[in-house]
Design an enzyme around this catalytic site. Structure first.
Site, PDB file in Angstrom:
ATOM      1  N   HIS A   1      45.256  38.685  34.167  1.00 52.21           N
ATOM      2  CA  HIS A   1      44.218  38.681  35.196  1.00 52.21           C
ATOM      3  C   HIS A   1      44.468  39.812  36.190  1.00 52.21           C
ATOM      4  O   HIS A   1      43.541  40.554  36.556  1.00 52.21           O
ATOM      5  CB  HIS A   1      44.227  37.318  35.899  1.00 52.21           C
ATOM      6  CG  HIS A   1      43.340  37.226  37.093  1.00 52.21           C
ATOM      7  ND1 HIS A   1      42.075  36.672  37.055  1.00 52.21           N
ATOM      8  CD2 HIS A   1      43.539  37.593  38.389  1.00 52.21           C
ATOM      9  CE1 HIS A   1      41.537  36.704  38.254  1.00 52.21           C
ATOM     10  NE2 HIS A   1      42.409  37.273  39.089  1.00 52.21           N
ATOM     11  N   GLU A   2      45.707  39.956  36.629  1.00 62.03           N
ATOM     12  CA  GLU A   2      46.037  41.006  37.590  1.00 62.03           C
ATOM     13  C   GLU A   2      45.925  42.392  36.962  1.00 62.03           C
ATOM     14  O   GLU A   2      45.441  43.340  37.598  1.00 62.03           O
ATOM     15  CB  GLU A   2      47.441  40.785  38.157  1.00 62.03           C
ATOM     16  CG  GLU A   2      47.678  39.426  38.804  1.00 62.03           C
ATOM     17  CD  GLU A   2      46.660  39.091  39.884  1.00 62.03           C
ATOM     18  OE1 GLU A   2      46.101  40.030  40.500  1.00 62.03           O
ATOM     19  OE2 GLU A   2      46.397  37.900  40.109  1.00 62.03           O
TER      20      GLU A   2
ATOM     21  N   HIS B   1      42.372  43.437  37.011  1.00 64.94           N
ATOM     22  CA  HIS B   1      41.942  43.958  38.312  1.00 64.94           C
ATOM     23  C   HIS B   1      42.254  45.449  38.416  1.00 64.94           C
ATOM     24  O   HIS B   1      41.433  46.242  38.886  1.00 64.94           O
ATOM     25  CB  HIS B   1      42.653  43.220  39.441  1.00 64.94           C
ATOM     26  CG  HIS B   1      41.981  41.952  39.865  1.00 64.94           C
ATOM     27  ND1 HIS B   1      40.651  41.887  40.226  1.00 64.94           N
ATOM     28  CD2 HIS B   1      42.472  40.696  40.029  1.00 64.94           C
ATOM     29  CE1 HIS B   1      40.347  40.643  40.577  1.00 64.94           C
ATOM     30  NE2 HIS B   1      41.432  39.898  40.463  1.00 64.94           N
TER      31      HIS B   1
ATOM     32  N   GLU C   1      36.570  38.359  40.652  1.00 68.17           N
ATOM     33  CA  GLU C   1      37.468  37.350  40.082  1.00 68.17           C
ATOM     34  C   GLU C   1      36.958  36.875  38.722  1.00 68.17           C
ATOM     35  O   GLU C   1      37.745  36.681  37.791  1.00 68.17           O
ATOM     36  CB  GLU C   1      37.612  36.164  41.038  1.00 68.17           C
ATOM     37  CG  GLU C   1      38.408  36.461  42.297  1.00 68.17           C
ATOM     38  CD  GLU C   1      39.809  36.950  41.992  1.00 68.17           C
ATOM     39  OE1 GLU C   1      40.479  36.378  41.100  1.00 68.17           O
ATOM     40  OE2 GLU C   1      40.234  37.929  42.629  1.00 68.17           O
TER      41      GLU C   1
END
Length: 293
Positions: A139-140, A143, A222
């Protein structure tokens, strides 16, 4: 990746300081074009200062420690996982850090895709399974790959510019109306103290209202980062990670960090001011594949 609220405090400080400079230098007497140019410079200035300092500020805020050489198997696994996913996502290897916190959380930040940082809490490493932790890291990484920090900087810069410009135009009108007499044909801006007080209050009020825009983008990104994680490690792993977050501690990171973390605080006056969508909405979006197309 972490990103909005860390900007907010820095932006606020920069805007107040620059606002004081504008008042002391008499920029409020300048043309509308001149004020717009100054608003652009100062509005984007706060955002870019935040961007350039983001890694240092984030590490300092949480007391994070960058892993130079893995000291144990847990750190070795973390570094290897980040390296593998960074390669899959087509970005340079980020710096990897650990910070001490009981809650399950992680964030990413940095001025560029190829000069970034991924940090995870000790609570995440201790309480998540390897598959769940892998999904959070993905997930990071997503980003970073999506360039969310730069996009957020541009959005915040535009918002800051309009907040400064509109606040100072209205403050000039208010100061002229409340502050004094002026001879015919002579330009006057009224009482400078009134001007500065009104401008400062308006910047704070408009800044809060404008944060609705940046918070919306934070929530929107997100969903895309969740989808990016699902593409890197699988949808079920990301869903499992989000379900684990539902049972975790309330995040302990400072409010200024929440936009950067995977797990945002759930208590808010309104979803409009939340940096993260509710976990149930994120899980549902993954199940329906809304952002996976």
């Amino acid at each position: 990746m972490m990103r909005i609220a860390l900007f907010l405090l820095t932006n606020l400080a920069v805007m107040v300081v620059f606002g004081l400079v504008l008042s002391l230098t008499g920029i409020q007497s300048s043309s509308v074009q001149g004020l717009m140019i100054m608003a652009l410079l100062f509005g984007f200035g706060g955002s870019f200062v935040s961007l350039l300092m983001s890694k240092w500020m984030a590490l300092r805020s949480v007391g994070g420690e960058v892993i130079e050489q893995p000291r144990n198997e847990r750190e070795r696994w973390l570094v290897n996982t980040v390296a593998t996913q960074a390669c899959q996502a087509g970005i340079a290897m980020p710096q990897v850090a650990i910070y001490h916190a009981p809650d399950i959380n992680a964030f990413a930040t940095g001025a560029r895709r190829d000069a970034s940082l991924v940090a995870v809490s000790t609570g995440l490493l201790q309480n998540m399974s390897p598959d769940e932790a892998e999904a959070v890291i993905a997930h990071e990484i997503s980003h970073i790959a999506n360039g969310d920090m730069v996009t957020m900087t541009l959005i915040q810069g535009v918002v800051n510019t309009f907040v400064i410009f509109i606040s100072r135009i209205l403050a000039q009108l208010a100061a002229g109306f409340m502050g004094g007499n002026r001879d015919e044909g002579e330009e006057s801006n009224g009482n400078p103290l009134i001007y500065f007080a009104v401008a400062t209050v308006l910047e704070l009020v408009f800044g809060i209202l404008a944060s609705i825009i940046t918070m919306w983008f934070s929530r929107h990104r997100e969903f895309h980062a969740d989808a990016g994680s699902a593409k890197l490690v699988g949808r079920e792993k990301m869903i499992a990670a989000l379900q684990r977050l539902k049972t975790s501690y309330e995040p302990q990171e400072a409010t200024s960090m929440m936009a950067f973390c995977i797990n945002g605080k759930s208590k808010s006056l309104s979803e409009l001011f939340m940096t993260h969508p509710p976990l149930d909405k994120r899980i549902e979006a993954l199940r329906t594949g809304e952002y996976l197309k």
